[in-house]
Design a protein around this motif. Structure first.
Motif, mmCIF file in Angstrom:
data_model
loop_
_atom_site.group_PDB
_atom_site.id
_atom_site.type_symbol
_atom_site.label_atom_id
_atom_site.label_comp_id
_atom_site.label_asym_id
_atom_site.label_seq_id
_atom_site.Cartn_x
_atom_site.Cartn_y
_atom_site.Cartn_z
ATOM 1 N N ARG A 46 18.588 11.431 -13.594
ATOM 2 C CA ARG A 46 17.671 11.938 -14.612
ATOM 3 C C ARG A 46 18.124 11.649 -16.030
ATOM 4 O O ARG A 46 17.367 11.861 -16.976
ATOM 5 N N HIS B 190 14.139 7.770 -8.161
ATOM 6 C CA HIS B 190 13.609 9.125 -8.007
ATOM 7 C C HIS B 190 12.147 9.041 -7.581
ATOM 8 O O HIS B 190 11.406 8.171 -8.072
ATOM 9 N N ASP C 71 9.635 10.600 -8.496
ATOM 10 C CA ASP C 71 8.698 10.759 -9.608
ATOM 11 C C ASP C 71 8.592 9.516 -10.494
ATOM 12 O O ASP C 71 7.760 9.488 -11.413
ATOM 13 N N ASP C 72 9.433 8.508 -10.231
ATOM 14 C CA ASP C 72 9.534 7.376 -11.152
ATOM 15 C C ASP C 72 8.805 6.122 -10.667
ATOM 16 O O ASP C 72 9.152 5.013 -11.081
#
Length: 409
Positions: free
Chosen positions: A18, A67, A69-70
């Motif tokens: 992150r 990730h 979300d990426d």
């Protein structure tokens, strides 16, 4: 030699973190890009490593651990290097778990697992082909080899009060970096053993190799193979790349006009503004973003908005014009370019633009990935002359300044 088989080498790129320290040091928020996707010399940090890995003749496959979300950020960074990339995999709760996920993905390759693997952190963008060569050569004589740099600074050990307790002998100390290379089966089995033993505390793959008794060779690297951790690191990396890259400046211009129709709002520079009419067009008819899209396309010599998004194509009916601008931005980045500044002038009698100027600047800056101070928004009337002066339409002019690497770079 007849009967000889080629040794295959794959790469796991760890990009699931992150980047909280970069965000904290820049005052960023959770919505900011993780550091591996921050723009560095106009390209996401991850792209710099992928460019070197995808061009290296000894690398047969690359898997990125990202990730969940990426996805969109990954697609942006990885698109130019798809030939050698296998499908990305989701990372785990720790770096160690993410590496194991990447190794398992390589195990499942249709042609079978590779003979060797390099494990690299996405936050190290200055990977070189020479370092890859040296690591692969070291694996001919050792089951493991890592990039490392001899410690040059004098080291001090502190006591509980923060005072010097002793000077540490640095003669045999090295700073571990990545890539870290191994014979594939050996490091995969070591990761599986650590997971089964509930050991998740290894700070790098070489430490895990030590735990299972794998010899690891140190391969001299340099300070330029830096890991980007803080905002200061990002600034330094930008300066290094800027000094090493020759750039040419391109300027593009754009113009667009739309007539008015019955409605209750207009879209201007990405902002919805209440109005007595709407603008008539196939999309949302945002003349500001249309003109700016053409300016960016003009700067890189890649057609115009109608070429990329034909009005005859029904999928663009009513589409948000920010989609068109974001596409132009992607095309600039795919060429390794960076947007320096843009300027938009709106020509209309109404609505008033001034109250909406800050939001317009912020919206365009967000799409372009630049600061609002690099976005100019101006407006002027036509002194009631012509069709614009009569309130029959709204027009926009835009210019964009882009820097592209020269062919030599």
């Amino acid at each position: 030699m007849a009967g000889a088989t080629m040794t295959t080498t794959a790469v796991v790129v760890v990009a699931a973190g992150r980047g909280t320290r970069v965000e904290a040091s820049t005052g960023g928020s959770a919505s900011a890009r993780p550091k591996q996707y921050r723009l560095l010399a106009g390209r996401p940090v991850l792209s710099h490593s992928l460019a070197v890995l995808s061009r290296h003749p000894a690398i047969t496959a690359v898997v990125v651990v990202r990730h969940p979300d990426d996805h969109a950020l990954y697609e942006e960074a990885a698109a130019p290097y798809a030939d050698k990339l296998v499908a990305p995999v989701a990372g785990g709760a720790t770096r160690q778990a993410s590496v194991l996920a990447g190794l398992e993905a390589l195990t499942a390759l249709p042609g079978g697992a590779p003979d060797r693997v390099l494990i690299h952190d996405a936050a190290r963008p200055f990977l070189s082909a020479t370092l890859i060569d040296d690591l692969i050569a070291a694996l001919d004589a050792s089951p493991g080899a890592i990039a490392a740099e001899p410690v040059a600074d004098t080291l001090k050990r502190a006591d509980a009060n923060g005072r010097i307790a002793a000077t540490v002998d640095r003669s045999a100390l090295w700073r571990a970096q990545t890539p870290q290379g191994f014979h594939f089966d050996a490091i995969r089995d070591a990761h599986r053993k650590a997971a089964d033993a509930n050991r998740h505390d290894f700070t790098d793959d070489a430490a895990l190799a030590e735990w299972v008794g794998l010899p690891v060779q140190l391969v001299a690297s340099s300070g330029t193979n830096m890991k980007l951790t803080t905002a200061a690191d990002m600034d330094l990396a930008e300066r290094i790349l800027g000094a090493a890259t020759a750039w040419e400046t391109r300027v593009g211009s754009g113009f667009d006009v739309h007539s008015v129709a019955e409605g209750d709002h207009v879209w201007l520079c990405g902002v919805k503004i209440p109005h007595t009419h709407r603008l008539d067009g196939h999309s949302d008819a945002d003349v500001g973003l249309h003109a700016l899209t053409d300016a960016l396309l003009g700067a890189i010599g890649d057609g115009d908005i109608g070429y990329h998004f034909p009005p005859s194509d029904e999928q663009w009916r009513g589409a948000a014009s920010r989609i068109f601008l974001a596409h132009a931005v992607d095309l600039v980045r795919l060429r390794g370019g960076r947007i320096t500044n843009v300027d938009v002038t709106l020509l209309c009698e109404a609505p008033k633009v001034g109250p909406h100027r800050p939001e317009m600047s912020a919206t365009i800056a967000e799409i372009l990935g630049i600061g609002p101070d690099r976005v100019g928004i101006k407006a002027t009337t036509m002194e009631r002359l012509g069709f614009i002066g009569r309130g029959e339409g709204i027009a926009a002019m835009a210019s964009a300044t882009v820097q592209l690497p020269t062919a030599a770079s």
